[in-house]
Structure formats: structure tokens, C-alpha cells
Design a protein around this motif. Structure first.
Motif, PDB file in Angstrom:
ATOM      1  N   SER A  74     -33.394  39.449 -60.688  1.00 21.21           N
ATOM      2  CA  SER A  74     -33.970  38.700 -59.585  1.00 21.21           C
ATOM      3  C   SER A  74     -32.961  38.652 -58.441  1.00 21.21           C
ATOM      4  CB  SER A  74     -34.296  37.288 -60.060  1.00 21.21           C
ATOM      5  OG  SER A  74     -34.807  36.541 -58.998  1.00 21.21           O
ATOM      6  N   ILE A  75     -33.418  39.053 -57.265  1.00 25.49           N
ATOM      7  CA  ILE A  75     -32.553  39.051 -56.086  1.00 25.49           C
ATOM      8  C   ILE A  75     -32.925  37.833 -55.244  1.00 25.49           C
ATOM      9  CG2 ILE A  75     -31.875  40.303 -54.012  1.00 25.49           C
ATOM     10  CD1 ILE A  75     -32.678  42.885 -55.492  1.00 25.49           C
ATOM     11  N   PRO A  76     -31.945  36.993 -54.912  1.00 31.32           N
ATOM     12  CA  PRO A  76     -32.258  35.828 -54.087  1.00 31.32           C
ATOM     13  C   PRO A  76     -32.774  36.248 -52.712  1.00 31.32           C
ATOM     14  CG  PRO A  76     -29.931  35.818 -54.766  1.00 31.32           C
ATOM     15  CD  PRO A  76     -30.542  37.097 -55.239  1.00 31.32           C
ATOM     16  N   ALA A  77     -33.499  35.353 -52.052  1.00 33.27           N
ATOM     17  CA  ALA A  77     -33.924  35.618 -50.677  1.00 33.27           C
ATOM     18  C   ALA A  77     -32.685  35.694 -49.801  1.00 33.27           C
ATOM     19  CB  ALA A  77     -34.855  34.509 -50.199  1.00 33.27           C
ATOM     20  N   GLY A  78     -32.632  36.700 -48.942  1.00 32.01           N
ATOM     21  CA  GLY A  78     -31.474  36.878 -48.080  1.00 32.01           C
ATOM     22  C   GLY A  78     -31.689  36.298 -46.693  1.00 32.01           C
ATOM     23  N   ASP A  79     -30.599  35.967 -46.036  1.00 34.37           N
ATOM     24  CA  ASP A  79     -30.618  35.445 -44.682  1.00 34.37           C
ATOM     25  C   ASP A  79     -30.036  36.514 -43.754  1.00 34.37           C
ATOM     26  OD1 ASP A  79     -28.946  34.060 -42.401  1.00 34.37           O
ATOM     27  OD2 ASP A  79     -30.487  32.612 -42.981  1.00 34.37           O
ATOM     28  N   GLU A  80     -30.881  37.042 -42.845  1.00 35.25           N
ATOM     29  CA  GLU A  80     -30.446  38.129 -41.956  1.00 35.25           C
ATOM     30  C   GLU A  80     -29.254  37.733 -41.090  1.00 35.25           C
ATOM     31  OE1 GLU A  80     -33.792  39.342 -39.599  1.00 35.25           O
ATOM     32  OE2 GLU A  80     -34.947  39.936 -41.361  1.00 35.25           O
ATOM     33  N   GLY A  81     -29.241  36.519 -40.598  1.00 35.90           N
ATOM     34  CA  GLY A  81     -28.143  36.066 -39.743  1.00 35.90           C
ATOM     35  C   GLY A  81     -26.805  36.051 -40.473  1.00 35.90           C
ATOM     36  N   ARG A  82     -26.808  35.506 -41.674  1.00 38.37           N
ATOM     37  CA  ARG A  82     -25.561  35.517 -42.469  1.00 38.37           C
ATOM     38  C   ARG A  82     -25.196  36.951 -42.843  1.00 38.37           C
ATOM     39  NH1 ARG A  82     -27.712  30.766 -45.628  1.00 38.37           N
ATOM     40  NH2 ARG A  82     -28.291  32.345 -47.135  1.00 38.37           N
ATOM     41  N   GLY A  83     -26.217  37.757 -43.150  1.00 40.20           N
ATOM     42  CA  GLY A  83     -25.964  39.151 -43.489  1.00 40.20           C
ATOM     43  C   GLY A  83     -25.341  39.920 -42.348  1.00 40.20           C
ATOM     44  N   GLU A  84     -25.789  39.640 -41.128  1.00 38.82           N
ATOM     45  CA  GLU A  84     -25.216  40.310 -39.954  1.00 38.82           C
ATOM     46  C   GLU A  84     -23.731  39.972 -39.813  1.00 38.82           C
ATOM     47  OE1 GLU A  84     -25.984  40.910 -35.162  1.00 38.82           O
ATOM     48  OE2 GLU A  84     -27.109  39.354 -36.228  1.00 38.82           O
ATOM     49  N   LYS A  85     -23.395  38.697 -39.991  1.00 37.46           N
ATOM     50  CA  LYS A  85     -21.989  38.286 -39.900  1.00 37.46           C
ATOM     51  C   LYS A  85     -21.153  38.961 -40.989  1.00 37.46           C
ATOM     52  CE  LYS A  85     -22.961  33.850 -37.783  1.00 37.46           C
ATOM     53  NZ  LYS A  85     -23.059  32.412 -37.961  1.00 37.46           N
ATOM     54  N   LEU A  86     -21.684  39.010 -42.201  1.00 44.09           N
ATOM     55  CA  LEU A  86     -20.957  39.675 -43.288  1.00 44.09           C
ATOM     56  C   LEU A  86     -20.791  41.158 -43.002  1.00 44.09           C
ATOM     57  CD1 LEU A  86     -22.678  37.915 -46.308  1.00 44.09           C
ATOM     58  CD2 LEU A  86     -20.231  37.821 -45.779  1.00 44.09           C
ATOM     59  N   PHE A  87     -21.857  41.803 -42.532  1.00 40.09           N
ATOM     60  CA  PHE A  87     -21.777  43.229 -42.226  1.00 40.09           C
ATOM     61  C   PHE A  87     -20.720  43.489 -41.156  1.00 40.09           C
ATOM     62  CE2 PHE A  87     -22.704  47.125 -40.027  1.00 40.09           C
ATOM     63  CZ  PHE A  87     -22.937  48.010 -41.065  1.00 40.09           C
ATOM     64  N   LYS A  88     -20.764  42.725 -40.084  1.00 41.60           N
ATOM     65  CA  LYS A  88     -19.811  42.934 -38.991  1.00 41.60           C
ATOM     66  C   LYS A  88     -18.375  42.688 -39.431  1.00 41.60           C
ATOM     67  CE  LYS A  88     -22.985  42.291 -35.166  1.00 41.60           C
ATOM     68  NZ  LYS A  88     -23.393  41.464 -34.019  1.00 41.60           N
ATOM     69  N   GLY A  89     -18.180  41.745 -40.346  1.00 43.47           N
ATOM     70  CA  GLY A  89     -16.834  41.426 -40.813  1.00 43.47           C
ATOM     71  C   GLY A  89     -16.291  42.348 -41.885  1.00 43.47           C
ATOM     72  N   ARG A  90     -17.180  42.940 -42.698  1.00 46.61           N
ATOM     73  CA  ARG A  90     -16.699  43.711 -43.850  1.00 46.61           C
ATOM     74  C   ARG A  90     -17.183  45.159 -43.919  1.00 46.61           C
ATOM     75  NH1 ARG A  90     -17.341  39.507 -48.872  1.00 46.61           N
ATOM     76  NH2 ARG A  90     -16.804  37.616 -47.728  1.00 46.61           N
ATOM     77  N   CYS A  91     -18.185  45.509 -43.124  1.00 44.67           N
ATOM     78  CA  CYS A  91     -18.787  46.843 -43.265  1.00 44.67           C
ATOM     79  C   CYS A  91     -18.730  47.685 -41.992  1.00 44.67           C
ATOM     80  CB  CYS A  91     -20.250  46.723 -43.688  1.00 44.67           C
ATOM     81  SG  CYS A  91     -20.559  45.617 -45.082  1.00 44.67           S
ATOM     82  N   ALA A  92     -18.782  47.025 -40.831  1.00 47.11           N
ATOM     83  CA  ALA A  92     -18.931  47.744 -39.560  1.00 47.11           C
ATOM     84  C   ALA A  92     -17.738  48.625 -39.223  1.00 47.11           C
ATOM     85  CB  ALA A  92     -19.199  46.762 -38.425  1.00 47.11           C
ATOM     86  N   GLN A  93     -16.585  48.370 -39.803  1.00 48.31           N
ATOM     87  CA  GLN A  93     -15.437  49.222 -39.526  1.00 48.31           C
ATOM     88  C   GLN A  93     -15.636  50.622 -40.118  1.00 48.31           C
ATOM     89  OE1 GLN A  93     -15.374  46.345 -41.191  1.00 48.31           O
ATOM     90  NE2 GLN A  93     -14.016  46.422 -42.964  1.00 48.31           N
TER      91      GLN A  93
END
Length: 109
Positions: A2-21
Motif C-alpha cells: 500500500s502506497i500512502p497518498a502523496g503530496d505534490e508540494g512536499r514532493g516538489e521540495k524533496l525533488f528539488k533538494g535531493r534529485c534535481a542536481q
């Protein structure tokens, strides 16, 4: 699983901080250390033209969907042995769900 419901706004912050590089998201975006992620959902791992994938990624047979990304993002090197992705993973389920929610929005037409 079961995958919890995700929050796009929090996901964007996580992506920019850990993935966008290492990854871009926009259509026609360049590859960096990692491949461009536009059109990610439904794509077979290791198949984006123009990116030099590891043999492990090319031969994995993984198709990127919510479930496969949820497992992969926990520990990429364990999920696809030999991957070049040098990221320890998101250990918290909610963080993975948030990043996936953001990717679903940001990588589709």
C-alpha cells in the motif's frame, strides 16, 4: 503493498533538494548525471534514447509505475543491482509517496 497518498508540494521540495542536481523533468530536457525523467511513467528502465545507462538498468525489465518507483526509491542499488544511480534512497514511505506524486504531475504532458 500500500502506497500512502502523496503530496505534490512536499514532493516538489524533496525533488528539488535531493534529485534535481542529477535529473531534469521537462519535455526535451537534457540528461545530467541521471536521465531526463519526462515521460517516466510507463517507460521501461534503461530505454531513454541519448542516455548511457548501466547494463544492470538496461537488463532490469522494470517498467516505471507507482509501485516500482516506490520500491526503487527506497534503495536504488538493491532494487537494480549495478545501477549508476548514486543515491541512498528515501527511507520514509511518505517521502517516497510525495516524490512520486510530484513526478506524476511534472513528467507528464
Amino acid at each position: 503493498m500500500s502506497i500512502p497518498a502523496g503530496d505534490e508540494g512536499r514532493g516538489e521540495k524533496l525533488f528539488k533538494g535531493r534529485c534535481a542536481q542529477c535529473h531534469t523533468l521537462e519535455k526535451g530536457g537534457s540528461n545530467k548525471q541521471g536521465p531526463n525523467l519526462y515521460g517516466l511513467f510507463g517507460r521501461k528502465a534503461g530505454t531513454l534514447v541519448g542516455y548511457n545507462y548501466s547494463p544492470g538498468n538496461q537488463k532490469s525489465g522494470v517498467v516505471w509505475e507507482e509501485g516500482t518507483l516506490f520500491e526503487y526509491l527506497f534503495n536504488p542499488k538493491k532494487y537494480i543491482p549495478g545501477t549508476k544511480m548514486n543515491f541512498p534512497g528515501f527511507k520514509k514511505e511518505q517521502e517516497r509517496a510525495d516524490v512520486i506524486a510530484y513526478l506524476k504531475k511534472a513528467t507528464s504532458a
